[in-house]
Design a protein around this motif. Structure first.
Motif, mmCIF file in Angstrom:
data_model
loop_
_atom_site.group_PDB
_atom_site.id
_atom_site.type_symbol
_atom_site.label_atom_id
_atom_site.label_comp_id
_atom_site.label_asym_id
_atom_site.label_seq_id
_atom_site.Cartn_x
_atom_site.Cartn_y
_atom_site.Cartn_z
ATOM 1 N N LEU A 84 157.377 -92.014 66.014
ATOM 2 C CA LEU A 84 158.527 -92.844 65.936
ATOM 3 C C LEU A 84 158.524 -94.229 65.382
ATOM 4 O O LEU A 84 159.567 -95.116 65.613
ATOM 5 N N VAL A 85 157.166 -94.332 64.829
ATOM 6 C CA VAL A 85 156.971 -95.681 64.373
ATOM 7 C C VAL A 85 156.642 -95.371 62.814
ATOM 8 O O VAL A 85 155.949 -94.818 62.597
ATOM 9 N N GLN A 86 157.393 -96.417 61.796
ATOM 10 C CA GLN A 86 157.192 -96.285 60.412
ATOM 11 C C GLN A 86 157.072 -97.557 59.818
ATOM 12 O O GLN A 86 157.760 -98.192 60.113
ATOM 13 N N HIS A 87 156.169 -97.815 59.127
ATOM 14 C CA HIS A 87 155.855 -99.131 58.351
ATOM 15 C C HIS A 87 156.990 -98.906 57.167
ATOM 16 O O HIS A 87 157.032 -98.011 56.473
ATOM 17 N N GLU A 88 157.309 -100.043 56.857
ATOM 18 C CA GLU A 88 158.307 -100.224 55.903
ATOM 19 C C GLU A 88 158.536 -101.705 55.443
ATOM 20 O O GLU A 88 158.705 -102.722 56.207
ATOM 21 N N GLY A 89 158.121 -101.994 54.197
ATOM 22 C CA GLY A 89 158.109 -103.366 53.817
ATOM 23 C C GLY A 89 156.731 -104.034 53.824
ATOM 24 O O GLY A 89 155.936 -103.492 54.408
ATOM 25 N N GLU A 90 156.775 -104.960 52.972
ATOM 26 C CA GLU A 90 155.302 -105.958 52.902
ATOM 27 C C GLU A 90 155.129 -106.631 54.272
ATOM 28 O O GLU A 90 156.053 -107.048 54.876
ATOM 29 N N SER A 91 153.817 -106.820 54.365
ATOM 30 C CA SER A 91 153.287 -107.743 55.583
ATOM 31 C C SER A 91 153.869 -108.898 55.584
ATOM 32 O O SER A 91 153.758 -109.701 54.426
ATOM 33 N N ARG A 92 154.126 -109.612 56.476
ATOM 34 C CA ARG A 92 154.641 -111.230 56.738
ATOM 35 C C ARG A 92 153.562 -112.024 56.715
ATOM 36 O O ARG A 92 153.654 -113.266 56.946
ATOM 37 N N LEU A 93 152.188 -111.492 56.901
ATOM 38 C CA LEU A 93 151.348 -112.459 56.988
ATOM 39 C C LEU A 93 151.181 -113.545 56.008
ATOM 40 O O LEU A 93 151.291 -113.134 54.660
ATOM 41 N N ASN A 94 150.632 -114.633 56.219
ATOM 42 C CA ASN A 94 150.603 -115.688 54.942
ATOM 43 C C ASN A 94 149.346 -115.396 54.446
ATOM 44 O O ASN A 94 148.321 -114.763 54.767
ATOM 45 N N ALA A 95 148.761 -116.276 53.308
ATOM 46 C CA ALA A 95 147.828 -116.089 52.970
ATOM 47 C C ALA A 95 146.343 -116.290 53.530
ATOM 48 O O ALA A 95 145.393 -115.397 53.428
ATOM 49 N N PHE A 96 146.433 -117.420 54.045
ATOM 50 C CA PHE A 96 145.322 -117.570 55.197
ATOM 51 C C PHE A 96 144.963 -116.552 56.153
ATOM 52 O O PHE A 96 143.875 -116.034 56.456
ATOM 53 N N GLU A 97 146.162 -115.898 57.010
ATOM 54 C CA GLU A 97 145.977 -114.941 57.690
ATOM 55 C C GLU A 97 145.465 -113.473 57.094
ATOM 56 O O GLU A 97 144.740 -112.732 57.523
ATOM 57 N N HIS A 98 146.037 -113.186 55.888
ATOM 58 C CA HIS A 98 145.692 -112.118 55.185
ATOM 59 C C HIS A 98 144.248 -111.987 54.593
ATOM 60 O O HIS A 98 143.676 -110.970 54.810
ATOM 61 N N TYR A 99 143.912 -113.065 53.972
ATOM 62 C CA TYR A 99 142.813 -112.971 53.081
ATOM 63 C C TYR A 99 141.531 -113.587 53.900
ATOM 64 O O TYR A 99 140.356 -113.159 53.425
ATOM 65 N N ILE A 100 141.830 -114.045 54.974
ATOM 66 C CA ILE A 100 140.634 -114.853 55.688
ATOM 67 C C ILE A 100 140.628 -114.084 57.248
ATOM 68 O O ILE A 100 139.749 -113.657 57.739
ATOM 69 N N VAL A 101 141.689 -114.270 57.988
ATOM 70 C CA VAL A 101 141.800 -114.155 59.369
ATOM 71 C C VAL A 101 141.631 -112.450 59.500
ATOM 72 O O VAL A 101 140.738 -112.042 60.358
ATOM 73 N N LEU A 102 142.364 -111.803 58.935
ATOM 74 C CA LEU A 102 142.421 -110.314 59.286
ATOM 75 C C LEU A 102 141.021 -109.634 58.842
ATOM 76 O O LEU A 102 140.620 -108.924 59.442
ATOM 77 N N PRO A 103 140.541 -110.189 57.444
ATOM 78 C CA PRO A 103 139.120 -109.344 57.283
ATOM 79 C C PRO A 103 138.099 -110.060 58.385
ATOM 80 O O PRO A 103 137.236 -109.113 58.643
ATOM 81 N N VAL A 104 138.171 -111.140 58.727
ATOM 82 C CA VAL A 104 137.232 -111.670 59.613
ATOM 83 C C VAL A 104 137.290 -110.859 60.999
ATOM 84 O O VAL A 104 136.266 -110.395 61.603
ATOM 85 N N TYR A 105 138.581 -110.709 61.504
ATOM 86 C CA TYR A 105 138.794 -109.728 62.599
ATOM 87 C C TYR A 105 138.207 -108.324 62.655
ATOM 88 O O TYR A 105 137.542 -107.974 63.303
ATOM 89 N N ASN A 106 138.603 -107.880 61.555
ATOM 90 C CA ASN A 106 138.378 -106.387 61.096
ATOM 91 C C ASN A 106 136.731 -106.296 61.108
ATOM 92 O O ASN A 106 136.179 -105.209 61.730
ATOM 93 N N TYR A 107 136.027 -107.151 60.407
ATOM 94 C CA TYR A 107 134.563 -107.373 60.399
ATOM 95 C C TYR A 107 133.940 -107.418 61.818
ATOM 96 O O TYR A 107 132.891 -106.526 61.931
ATOM 97 N N MET A 108 134.589 -108.146 62.555
ATOM 98 C CA MET A 108 133.781 -108.214 63.972
ATOM 99 C C MET A 108 134.097 -107.264 64.833
ATOM 100 O O MET A 108 133.121 -106.924 65.266
ATOM 101 N N MET A 109 135.103 -106.484 64.653
ATOM 102 C CA MET A 109 135.213 -105.305 65.491
ATOM 103 C C MET A 109 134.659 -104.224 65.069
ATOM 104 O O MET A 109 133.901 -103.470 65.879
#
Length: 731
Positions: free
Chosen positions: A196-221
């Motif tokens: 009952l959950v569907q992705h639709e539309g582009e992420s609202r993350l800003n450039a800092f969160e998308h290109y720096i924060v999210l990759p760092v978080y994924n790498y740490m996990m």
């Protein structure tokens, strides 16, 4: 107070927020007062510019500035705590809807599912689309880990039933509705499954969160999952490093809670302080020139900013990061900084972003602990002398760690007791090994992550060391939690907490001035205030005759004769359920149960509940000095005390028009409510005439029968339907 301008400003801000939250004054009134004080402030500043040439501001300028800050934050507090969108999600309460919006914050994973906050932009209901701007709490039911990727900033459509966020299930327990109001959320959506959950539309993350924060978080996990074996050790490492504590087992979390060491499971100021200290040391070589100092400060700020975003930007992390930046920034500018003033400035910035963080227990606990360390710790131990030997230095380090722990406990214990109703008697001992091993765990995780970029083999050595310290941390917490009287139930009210801190403040002031006589008088006077308030002014609870204890789907009943208490059922028999029952005994001033009676809970669990008597399923009667209990039939229970009688019946078919089936209070479990069951209940009510009658819907009662029960209750006064978030109390 001259070196502490941020402290003076913070006091005004705190008073303003408390005024806006607690005083019944309209938002328009606060805004009008703010505008008037601003006008007076601007006028007085113009007067100073052209007429008054003194070095200090005129009294009117200082007063109007103070009032402007007070009224402005009062308006913000009133708006955030009391104001909801006029065309928001409340109009869809109780309906199945499709929400479209942006995921706000990192989803919290647990064994039952995943939850997140959502900024809703559209609502689809019965073929119509409504544009709104509101926030909702979403819970997605899953088994195990989340099978779909839901991250901060994702645009999703979620279908489910929308309801009000429930209140506390029992008195004195955690209130989800109050906590949600601090985040401007009033409703929650229950989603039955990931389909009952569907992705639709582009992420609202800003450039800092998308290109720096999210990759760092994924790498740490991914690094933690790859290098540290799966289990509680890996989950502990995730909690210490980036705040991922939701997946930890309830047993492990309870052991940390009982020992007063649960703070290590969430990223706090200690974690940020350790990271800031390590970064500060690594950047020392850059600080030999002015350009190098600025470069080091910029890099220091960037690393802290990334870490704050990775860990979820909690209030404790923000406070520690702001405080570190102020201290290092003062060094960069070549100015002297005062730690207490830096703490106050960090708090001001946090409250400027979200004034309601002042009411967050995490904000209060971190500030209480840090302020106590800054103020109380220097009174416990003097600075170490130079030229000491190895053993003296090692002893000094151990003693310092112990005194830091004592200072933090003195500062934070009243807040913990006020919000959570517990006080750990061994926290000052448990914190020493647990905090030590968790700090070593943190210091191993950082080089592990750095080395994993170039050599997973080299990183594995630090991973093994991290696993070792995680094991020691868990074993230390479990050992101390098994000690007798590890914690006690104690819940002071807000007045007692304020009195405690007022006494503590007076003692510290007079100790710094070495006015020992005034210190003794202040201590004795404060103790007298607490004593008389607790025993005379503070109203002690009057024990009710009966109170229900909500344990999720299960229900326990406390029946009292005044001198004796009987517990009927005990939920699932788990320690958590038993602790909730004990808390309700304290909340309502009831004596410890003298007997435990079986009605739904299996006999095997009833026998585990501490009590003098255990009336199991095959027992037909039990006699106590002030109470008598019998079983007139299968799934029927009757209790008498000197003041009241209680009847419990499972199913309307078991109701009889007989004397044994009459009672002042009746609890009836309903599994079907068709015409036949309605007639059986109506006939019994006309015969028995109970003063209180509570209908308890069965787990599989259909929606149509529940609606029929609600209509039946509406036309029969004295009847009530049991709700999982509301206790039934019979005085």
């Amino acid at each position: 107070m001259a070196p502490y301008p941020a402290v003076r400003l913070l006091i005004i801000v705190i008073l303003g927020i408390l005024g806006g939250v607690n005083f019944p004054f309209s938002l328009k009134g606060w805004l009008l007062c703010s505008a008037l004080s601003l006008a007076v402030l601007l006028g007085s500043l113009l007067y100073e510019t052209f007429k008054h040439k003194g070095a200090t501001p005129v009294f009117l300028s200082a007063l109007s500035y103070t009032l402007f800050v007070f009224f402005s934050f009062a308006a913000c507090g009133t708006f955030q705590i009391n104001c909801l969108p006029s065309n928001g999600l409340l109009q869809f309460n109780g309906k199945t809807v499709l929400l479209y919006g942006c995921v706000d914050g990192r989803p919290e994973l647990s064994e039952k599912g995943a939850g997140w906050l959502m900024d809703v932009e559209e609502v689809f209901e019965n073929g119509r689309k409504v544009k709104i701007h509101d926030r909702a709490k979403v819970f997605l039911r899953t088994s195990g880990s989340l099978p779909i990727e839901v991250n901060k900033g994702d645009m999703v459509r979620v279908k489910g039933k929308l309801d009000l966020i429930p209140e506390a299930a029992n008195r004195g327990e955690y209130n989800p509705r109050s906590a949600a109001r601090l985040k401007q959320v009033a409703v929650q959506l229950y989603c039955a499954g990931p389909w009952l959950v569907q992705h639709e539309g582009e992420s609202r993350l800003n450039a800092f969160e998308h290109y720096i924060v999210l990759p760092v978080y994924n790498y740490m996990m991914k690094s933690l999952e790859k290098l540290i074996p799966a289990g509680q050790e890996q989950r502990l490492a995730a909690g210490v490093l980036i705040g991922e504590k939701e997946s930890m087992s309830e047993e492990v979390f309870e052991s940390f809670k009982l020992t007063g060491t649960a703070h290590i499971l969430a990223v706090s100021g200690l974690n940020v302080g350790l990271l800031a200290f390590a970064i500060h040391i690594c950047l020392q070589r850059l600080k030999v020139t002015a350009t190098g100092r600025w470069a080091a400060f910029a890099l220091f700020a960037f690393i802290l900013l990334v870490y704050c975003y990775v860990t979820g930007n909690s209030a404790s992390v923000q406070r520690a990061a702001f405080m570190s930046l102020v201290l290092v920034g003062g060094e960069t500018f070549g100015r002297k900084t005062y730690p207490i003033n830096s703490l106050a400035f960090a708090d001001f910035l946090i409250l400027l972003l979200n004034p309601l963080d002042l009411l967050n227990p995490g904000f209060l606990m971190t500030n209480g602990a840090v302020l106590a360390i800054l103020v109380i710790y220097p009174r416990f131990i003097s600075p170490q002398r130079k030229g000491c030997g190895f053993f003296k230095s090692a002893g000094y380090v151990l003693l310092s760690s112990f005194m830091v722990t004592i200072a933090a406990i003195i500062g934070v214990s009243p807040v913990i007791a006020c919000y959570f109703g517990t006080f750990s008697l061994i926290s000052f001992l448990a914190n020493i090994p647990v905090v030590l091993f968790s700090n070593l765990l943190m210091y191993d995780l950082v080089p592990m992550l750095i080395l994993n970029l170039v050599s997973p083999y080299a990183a594995s050595f630090f991973a093994s060391s991290s696993f070792f310290f995680a094991v020691l941390t868990l074993k230390s917490a479990r050992f101390f939690s098994t000690l007798p009287f590890a914690s006690i139930s104690f819940k002071p009210d807000a007045t007692e907490v304020w009195l405690y801190y007022a006494i503590l403040g007076a003692i510290l002031i007079f100790s710094y001035r070495k006015a020992w006589g005034k210190l003794a008088v202040s201590f004795l006077f404060g103790m007298n205030l607490l004593f008389w308030y607790s025993f005379i002014i503070y109203p002690h609870p009057v024990a009710p005759d009966m109170v229900t204890v909500n344990l999720g789907k299960n229900l326990a009943i406390l029946f009292s004769s005044g001198s004796e208490t009987v517990l009927i059922d005990a939920g699932r028999g788990e320690p958590h359920d038993q602790k909730r029952i004990e808390q309700q005994l304290d909340e309502y001033g009831l004596a410890a149960p003298k007997a435990v009676v079986q009605f739904y809970t299996p006999d095997s669990l009833i026998k585990k509940v501490p009590a003098r008597f255990h009336m199991q399923q095959d027992s037909t009667k039990l006699s106590l000095p002030s109470m008598f209990i019998i079983r007139p039939g299968d799934r029927v229970l009757k209790l008498w005390s000197r003041k009241r009688s209680l009847l419990m019946v499972s199913g309307t078919s078991r109701l009889k028009e007989a004397e044994l089936y009459k009672a002042d209070i009746a609890l009836l479990w309903i599994y079907r409510f068709a015409d036949k069951q309605q007639q059986q209940l109506r006939s019994w009510l006309n015969y028995a005439h109970p003063k209180y009658c509570i209908l308890i819907p069965g787990s599989f009662l259909s929606h149509s029968h529940l609606a029929a029960m609600q209509r039946f209750v509406a036309i029969h006064p004295g009847l009530e339907i049991r709700r999982k978030t509301r206790q039934v109390v019979v005085p």
